[in-house]
Scaffold this motif. Sequence first.
Motif, PDB file in Angstrom:
ATOM      1  N   TYR A  35      48.362  77.229  28.351  1.00 28.27           N
ATOM      2  CA  TYR A  35      49.343  77.584  29.369  1.00 28.27           C
ATOM      3  C   TYR A  35      50.703  77.792  28.713  1.00 28.27           C
ATOM      4  CZ  TYR A  35      45.984  75.890  32.902  1.00 28.27           C
ATOM      5  OH  TYR A  35      44.886  75.702  33.697  1.00 28.27           O
ATOM      6  N   ARG A  36      51.223  79.007  28.800  1.00 28.80           N
ATOM      7  CA  ARG A  36      52.512  79.346  28.205  1.00 28.80           C
ATOM      8  C   ARG A  36      53.563  79.727  29.250  1.00 28.80           C
ATOM      9  NH1 ARG A  36      50.880  77.033  24.228  1.00 28.80           N
ATOM     10  NH2 ARG A  36      49.920  78.026  22.448  1.00 28.80           N
ATOM     11  N   ASP A  37      53.146  79.834  30.498  1.00 29.75           N
ATOM     12  CA  ASP A  37      54.040  80.264  31.569  1.00 29.75           C
ATOM     13  C   ASP A  37      54.396  79.068  32.452  1.00 29.75           C
ATOM     14  OD1 ASP A  37      53.787  83.080  30.833  1.00 29.75           O
ATOM     15  OD2 ASP A  37      51.753  82.925  31.616  1.00 29.75           O
ATOM     16  N   LYS A  38      55.399  79.251  33.292  1.00 25.66           N
ATOM     17  CA  LYS A  38      55.811  78.230  34.257  1.00 25.66           C
ATOM     18  C   LYS A  38      55.801  78.854  35.648  1.00 25.66           C
ATOM     19  CE  LYS A  38      57.021  75.005  31.263  1.00 25.66           C
ATOM     20  NZ  LYS A  38      56.273  73.812  31.077  1.00 25.66           N
ATOM     21  N   CYS A  39      55.293  78.111  36.614  1.00 21.86           N
ATOM     22  CA  CYS A  39      55.132  78.611  37.981  1.00 21.86           C
ATOM     23  C   CYS A  39      55.955  77.770  38.959  1.00 21.86           C
ATOM     24  CB  CYS A  39      53.650  78.533  38.346  1.00 21.86           C
ATOM     25  SG  CYS A  39      53.270  79.044  40.016  1.00 21.86           S
ATOM     26  N   THR A  40      56.632  78.459  39.854  1.00 20.25           N
ATOM     27  CA  THR A  40      57.308  77.813  40.977  1.00 20.25           C
ATOM     28  C   THR A  40      56.589  78.272  42.245  1.00 20.25           C
ATOM     29  OG1 THR A  40      59.429  77.719  39.841  1.00 20.25           O
ATOM     30  CG2 THR A  40      59.488  77.599  42.238  1.00 20.25           C
ATOM     31  N   ILE A  41      56.194  77.316  43.070  1.00 22.91           N
ATOM     32  CA  ILE A  41      55.457  77.626  44.297  1.00 22.91           C
ATOM     33  C   ILE A  41      56.392  77.468  45.485  1.00 22.91           C
ATOM     34  CG2 ILE A  41      53.493  76.993  45.742  1.00 22.91           C
ATOM     35  CD1 ILE A  41      52.217  75.843  43.127  1.00 22.91           C
ATOM     36  N   VAL A  42      56.450  78.515  46.307  1.00 27.25           N
ATOM     37  CA  VAL A  42      57.333  78.534  47.475  1.00 27.25           C
ATOM     38  C   VAL A  42      56.473  78.788  48.713  1.00 27.25           C
ATOM     39  CG1 VAL A  42      59.301  79.686  48.560  1.00 27.25           C
ATOM     40  CG2 VAL A  42      59.219  79.463  46.068  1.00 27.25           C
ATOM     41  N   GLU A  43      56.667  77.957  49.736  1.00 25.42           N
ATOM     42  CA  GLU A  43      55.973  78.143  51.012  1.00 25.42           C
ATOM     43  C   GLU A  43      56.999  78.430  52.098  1.00 25.42           C
ATOM     44  OE1 GLU A  43      53.723  74.665  52.016  1.00 25.42           O
ATOM     45  OE2 GLU A  43      52.327  74.922  50.352  1.00 25.42           O
TER      46      GLU A  43
ATOM     47  N   LEU B 202      56.866  73.184  44.425  1.00 24.62           N
ATOM     48  CA  LEU B 202      56.636  72.714  43.058  1.00 24.62           C
ATOM     49  C   LEU B 202      57.353  73.650  42.101  1.00 24.62           C
ATOM     50  CD1 LEU B 202      54.968  70.609  41.431  1.00 24.62           C
ATOM     51  CD2 LEU B 202      53.142  72.292  41.353  1.00 24.62           C
ATOM     52  N   GLU B 203      58.009  73.086  41.093  1.00 25.73           N
ATOM     53  CA  GLU B 203      58.733  73.902  40.117  1.00 25.73           C
ATOM     54  C   GLU B 203      58.230  73.629  38.705  1.00 25.73           C
ATOM     55  OE1 GLU B 203      63.167  74.907  40.983  1.00 25.73           O
ATOM     56  OE2 GLU B 203      62.889  72.768  41.389  1.00 25.73           O
ATOM     57  N   ASN B 204      58.311  74.660  37.882  1.00 25.17           N
ATOM     58  CA  ASN B 204      58.012  74.558  36.450  1.00 25.17           C
ATOM     59  C   ASN B 204      56.630  73.991  36.144  1.00 25.17           C
ATOM     60  OD1 ASN B 204      60.505  75.662  35.597  1.00 25.17           O
ATOM     61  ND2 ASN B 204      61.464  73.694  36.044  1.00 25.17           N
ATOM     62  N   GLN B 205      55.642  74.361  36.954  1.00 27.61           N
ATOM     63  CA  GLN B 205      54.268  73.925  36.719  1.00 27.61           C
ATOM     64  C   GLN B 205      53.658  74.794  35.617  1.00 27.61           C
ATOM     65  OE1 GLN B 205      52.468  71.371  37.982  1.00 27.61           O
ATOM     66  NE2 GLN B 205      50.813  71.987  36.646  1.00 27.61           N
ATOM     67  N   PRO B 206      53.145  74.184  34.546  1.00 26.51           N
ATOM     68  CA  PRO B 206      52.519  74.986  33.493  1.00 26.51           C
ATOM     69  C   PRO B 206      51.340  75.793  34.035  1.00 26.51           C
ATOM     70  CG  PRO B 206      52.883  72.734  32.744  1.00 26.51           C
ATOM     71  CD  PRO B 206      53.160  72.761  34.225  1.00 26.51           C
ATOM     72  N   CYS B 207      51.224  77.029  33.566  1.00 24.42           N
ATOM     73  CA  CYS B 207      50.162  77.918  34.013  1.00 24.42           C
ATOM     74  C   CYS B 207      49.980  79.031  32.989  1.00 24.42           C
ATOM     75  CB  CYS B 207      50.480  78.505  35.384  1.00 24.42           C
ATOM     76  SG  CYS B 207      51.951  79.555  35.380  1.00 24.42           S
ATOM     77  N   LYS B 208      49.033  79.917  33.258  1.00 27.03           N
ATOM     78  CA  LYS B 208      48.817  81.070  32.391  1.00 27.03           C
ATOM     79  C   LYS B 208      48.486  82.270  33.247  1.00 27.03           C
ATOM     80  CE  LYS B 208      45.925  82.689  28.526  1.00 27.03           C
ATOM     81  NZ  LYS B 208      46.488  83.976  28.602  1.00 27.03           N
ATOM     82  N   LEU B 209      49.141  83.387  32.965  1.00 28.99           N
ATOM     83  CA  LEU B 209      48.826  84.649  33.633  1.00 28.99           C
ATOM     84  C   LEU B 209      47.917  85.465  32.733  1.00 28.99           C
ATOM     85  CD1 LEU B 209      52.136  85.961  35.228  1.00 28.99           C
ATOM     86  CD2 LEU B 209      50.112  85.126  36.390  1.00 28.99           C
ATOM     87  N   SER B 210      46.965  86.124  33.345  1.00 33.84           N
ATOM     88  CA  SER B 210      46.054  87.005  32.622  1.00 33.84           C
ATOM     89  C   SER B 210      46.048  88.352  33.328  1.00 33.84           C
ATOM     90  CB  SER B 210      44.646  86.408  32.615  1.00 33.84           C
ATOM     91  OG  SER B 210      43.722  87.319  32.085  1.00 33.84           O
ATOM     92  N   TYR B 211      46.107  89.422  32.546  1.00 33.99           N
ATOM     93  CA  TYR B 211      46.124  90.782  33.097  1.00 33.99           C
ATOM     94  C   TYR B 211      44.886  91.534  32.636  1.00 33.99           C
ATOM     95  CZ  TYR B 211      51.062  89.681  33.713  1.00 33.99           C
ATOM     96  OH  TYR B 211      52.236  89.084  34.060  1.00 33.99           O
TER      97      TYR B 211
END
Length: 115
Positions: A13-21, A41-50
Amino acid sequence: MVNRTRKAIEMLYRDKCTIVEYQPIKDPITKRTNNKEVVILENQPCKLSYKNVTSTEQGKVAKLEQTIKLFISSDIEIKAGSKLIINNKEYVRSGESAIYPNHQEIILELLKDKA
């Protein structure tokens, strides 16, 4: 075993995710309730794949489609309609999560500009 596998996956996981509801919030002055964006939730480690897929139909121009997949901890609940901010881009969840013991995979779509 599960913890070691999870740690190995999360090392990617190299990306960071912020979740907004969108949640109903009552204005204390007007007493009206409106849906507002709330950061869950802020700055949750994650990975995007394209993944780029080219499709063609007889007699038509080739069409390039991109699938964006989010890899994130299976402990996190991302509700339908949530906005995800990853690498300063806004996405929405476009399908049900595929939940595995060590992670979950979610297909995303770029959030269209509100024009």
